[in-house]
Design a protein around this motif. Sequence first.
Motif, PDB file in Angstrom:
ATOM      1  N   GLU A 149       0.853  -1.180   0.000  1.00 36.86           N
ATOM      2  CA  GLU A 149       0.000   0.000   0.000  1.00 36.86           C
ATOM      3  C   GLU A 149       0.896   1.239   0.000  1.00 36.86           C
ATOM      4  OE1 GLU A 149      -2.652  -0.542   3.368  1.00 36.86           O
ATOM      5  OE2 GLU A 149      -4.265  -1.029   1.962  1.00 36.86           O
ATOM      6  N   CYS A 150       1.430   1.554  -1.176  1.00 33.96           N
ATOM      7  CA  CYS A 150       2.368   2.666  -1.310  1.00 33.96           C
ATOM      8  C   CYS A 150       1.720   3.849  -2.014  1.00 33.96           C
ATOM      9  CB  CYS A 150       3.615   2.234  -2.085  1.00 33.96           C
ATOM     10  SG  CYS A 150       4.510   0.840  -1.362  1.00 33.96           S
ATOM     11  N   GLN A 151       2.224   5.027  -1.715  1.00 30.64           N
ATOM     12  CA  GLN A 151       1.736   6.245  -2.368  1.00 30.64           C
ATOM     13  C   GLN A 151       2.907   7.190  -2.567  1.00 30.64           C
ATOM     14  OE1 GLN A 151      -1.197   8.564  -0.201  1.00 30.64           O
ATOM     15  NE2 GLN A 151      -2.142   9.183  -2.125  1.00 30.64           N
ATOM     16  N   TYR A 152       3.013   7.718  -3.785  1.00 32.21           N
ATOM     17  CA  TYR A 152       4.140   8.591  -4.118  1.00 32.21           C
ATOM     18  C   TYR A 152       3.814  10.031  -3.743  1.00 32.21           C
ATOM     19  CZ  TYR A 152       8.166  10.367  -6.668  1.00 32.21           C
ATOM     20  OH  TYR A 152       9.352  10.966  -7.005  1.00 32.21           O
ATOM     21  N   ASN A 153       4.724  10.641  -2.980  1.00 30.89           N
ATOM     22  CA  ASN A 153       4.571  12.039  -2.596  1.00 30.89           C
ATOM     23  C   ASN A 153       5.486  12.873  -3.484  1.00 30.89           C
ATOM     24  OD1 ASN A 153       5.000  14.601  -1.221  1.00 30.89           O
ATOM     25  ND2 ASN A 153       3.975  13.684   0.544  1.00 30.89           N
ATOM     26  N   SER A 154       4.883  13.599  -4.416  1.00 30.54           N
ATOM     27  CA  SER A 154       5.672  14.367  -5.384  1.00 30.54           C
ATOM     28  C   SER A 154       6.395  15.539  -4.725  1.00 30.54           C
ATOM     29  CB  SER A 154       4.760  14.881  -6.505  1.00 30.54           C
ATOM     30  OG  SER A 154       3.702  15.665  -5.975  1.00 30.54           O
ATOM     31  N   THR A 155       5.880  16.030  -3.618  1.00 32.15           N
ATOM     32  CA  THR A 155       6.529  17.150  -2.936  1.00 32.15           C
ATOM     33  C   THR A 155       7.904  16.755  -2.418  1.00 32.15           C
ATOM     34  OG1 THR A 155       4.385  18.043  -2.257  1.00 32.15           O
ATOM     35  CG2 THR A 155       6.325  18.822  -1.058  1.00 32.15           C
ATOM     36  N   TYR A 156       7.966  15.553  -1.822  1.00 32.79           N
ATOM     37  CA  TYR A 156       9.231  15.076  -1.264  1.00 32.79           C
ATOM     38  C   TYR A 156       9.955  14.125  -2.212  1.00 32.79           C
ATOM     39  CZ  TYR A 156       7.416  16.970   3.107  1.00 32.79           C
ATOM     40  OH  TYR A 156       6.919  17.804   4.069  1.00 32.79           O
ATOM     41  N   GLY A 157       9.302  13.755  -3.327  1.00 31.85           N
ATOM     42  CA  GLY A 157       9.913  12.831  -4.250  1.00 31.85           C
ATOM     43  C   GLY A 157      10.200  11.485  -3.624  1.00 31.85           C
ATOM     44  N   THR A 158       9.280  11.021  -2.784  1.00 33.86           N
ATOM     45  CA  THR A 158       9.503   9.800  -2.010  1.00 33.86           C
ATOM     46  C   THR A 158       8.253   8.932  -2.021  1.00 33.86           C
ATOM     47  OG1 THR A 158      10.993  11.030  -0.545  1.00 33.86           O
ATOM     48  CG2 THR A 158      10.224   8.890   0.227  1.00 33.86           C
ATOM     49  N   CYS A 159       8.450   7.636  -2.022  1.00 34.81           N
ATOM     50  CA  CYS A 159       7.350   6.677  -1.965  1.00 34.81           C
ATOM     51  C   CYS A 159       7.122   6.275  -0.517  1.00 34.81           C
ATOM     52  CB  CYS A 159       7.700   5.446  -2.812  1.00 34.81           C
ATOM     53  SG  CYS A 159       6.369   4.230  -2.946  1.00 34.81           S
ATOM     54  N   PHE A 160       5.949   6.579   0.018  1.00 33.84           N
ATOM     55  CA  PHE A 160       5.622   6.297   1.408  1.00 33.84           C
ATOM     56  C   PHE A 160       4.552   5.211   1.513  1.00 33.84           C
ATOM     57  CE2 PHE A 160       6.957  10.835   1.906  1.00 33.84           C
ATOM     58  CZ  PHE A 160       7.984  10.623   2.814  1.00 33.84           C
ATOM     59  N   ASP A 161       4.468   4.626   2.691  1.00 31.89           N
ATOM     60  CA  ASP A 161       3.360   3.746   3.020  1.00 31.89           C
ATOM     61  C   ASP A 161       2.111   4.598   3.227  1.00 31.89           C
ATOM     62  OD1 ASP A 161       1.878   1.483   3.883  1.00 31.89           O
ATOM     63  OD2 ASP A 161       2.334   1.949   5.972  1.00 31.89           O
ATOM     64  N   LYS A 162       0.964   4.113   2.782  1.00 34.93           N
ATOM     65  CA  LYS A 162      -0.273   4.872   2.972  1.00 34.93           C
ATOM     66  C   LYS A 162      -0.618   4.953   4.457  1.00 34.93           C
ATOM     67  CE  LYS A 162      -2.642   4.136  -1.434  1.00 34.93           C
ATOM     68  NZ  LYS A 162      -3.856   3.586  -2.081  1.00 34.93           N
ATOM     69  N   THR A 163      -0.989   6.139   4.897  1.00 32.91           N
ATOM     70  CA  THR A 163      -1.398   6.348   6.278  1.00 32.91           C
ATOM     71  C   THR A 163      -2.921   6.416   6.342  1.00 32.91           C
ATOM     72  OG1 THR A 163      -1.305   8.756   6.033  1.00 32.91           O
ATOM     73  CG2 THR A 163       0.716   7.625   6.745  1.00 32.91           C
ATOM     74  N   CYS A 164      -3.451   6.532   7.540  1.00 31.47           N
ATOM     75  CA  CYS A 164      -4.901   6.637   7.689  1.00 31.47           C
ATOM     76  C   CYS A 164      -5.440   7.831   6.908  1.00 31.47           C
ATOM     77  CB  CYS A 164      -5.266   6.772   9.169  1.00 31.47           C
ATOM     78  SG  CYS A 164      -4.901   5.300  10.160  1.00 31.47           S
ATOM     79  N   GLU A 165      -4.697   8.930   6.926  1.00 25.61           N
ATOM     80  CA  GLU A 165      -5.152  10.144   6.245  1.00 25.61           C
ATOM     81  C   GLU A 165      -5.203   9.966   4.744  1.00 25.61           C
ATOM     82  OE1 GLU A 165      -3.823  14.839   5.722  1.00 25.61           O
ATOM     83  OE2 GLU A 165      -2.884  13.575   7.244  1.00 25.61           O
ATOM     84  N   THR A 166      -4.226   9.251   4.184  1.00 22.38           N
ATOM     85  CA  THR A 166      -4.193   9.078   2.732  1.00 22.38           C
ATOM     86  C   THR A 166      -4.987   7.864   2.270  1.00 22.38           C
ATOM     87  OG1 THR A 166      -2.125   7.812   2.906  1.00 22.38           O
ATOM     88  CG2 THR A 166      -1.950  10.190   2.564  1.00 22.38           C
TER      89      THR A 166
END
Length: 317
Positions: A149-166
């Motif tokens: 469950e990954c989501q790319y954050n273009s602001t930081y240019g990083t692939c993060f794990d999805k959090t409750c908020e996302t």
Amino acid sequence: EYEIQQILQGFASEPKDLHYVTAYLDNVPRIVLQGICNPNAMVGRFLAKDDRVCPQIDTSVECNQRAACNWDENAVLACPNQGGCPNLNCVALLNSQLREGFKCSDCMFVNGSVTCSKGIFNPVISGACVAHPCMLNCEAASCAASDLECQYNSTYGTCFDKTCETKYFNQAPCDGDVRCTWDAKLGNGQGRCRENLCTIYSDDVSCNNHTATCVWSEASAPAVCLELKCIYSTLALCDRDDRCLWYNETCIIRPCLHYTETACINDPTYKCEWDTRVSPATCRRNNCTDLPNSTSCTASIYCKCCLLYTSPSPRDS
């Protein structure tokens, strides 16, 4: 070659024995370039965000609440010094202790000194908070293609794990995940899903030490420490949370607040029914038919809609 190595190693930053490595030109792409995004590789472990976003957290729940972190139950902390014992704050055993056949697990601190005995069992505890595997995806395409469950954050240019908020944008699915909680104070008055701050307490004792904000729930399987619901101080905030009801100038938990049919029909306090006439199905209090007339029905804080069924919101039943 040794003399050249000593000269070049002098240009490396501290610790030089870790920051300097010998590599043939053919191996540079594999050892250096391909390891930049890997927090476990020779280069990546010093460049990755692991040290900043995944500090020394010793509980899996708190670690997994961070979008960039993941709890590795098989990881064993390693000491930077040769022979250091992770279970002894990286203190190495004396040669005399080693000659007697003692291992790190046979030793412990007693009055500030390392004492070893075959009767001591002090194993190295496994498990560590490390960079989440999602962070190994350096580009948006590989991040989106991940099975996690990954989501790319273009602001930081990083692939993060999805959090409750996302992961959740509506209250119903957010409420159904014990790791999350809906907070009506967020989202510019619209409410927003966020991490449940009480799940970091892994047992009832530590949970009950924070009774002002947390409660130990045996209804979950396994049991879990959850944030207290409906502790809003105003009608406006209370009314934005579908789990809550404003009654007698106080925000209270809506009766029959359950998310599974089994828990709903087995409520020990209220007569609840699992209503499949709405989607998703909702647990609501079913005592409107016990009221003798329309006056008492409309006067009830729980039965506003019993005269005419109009697919009410959960807090209106």
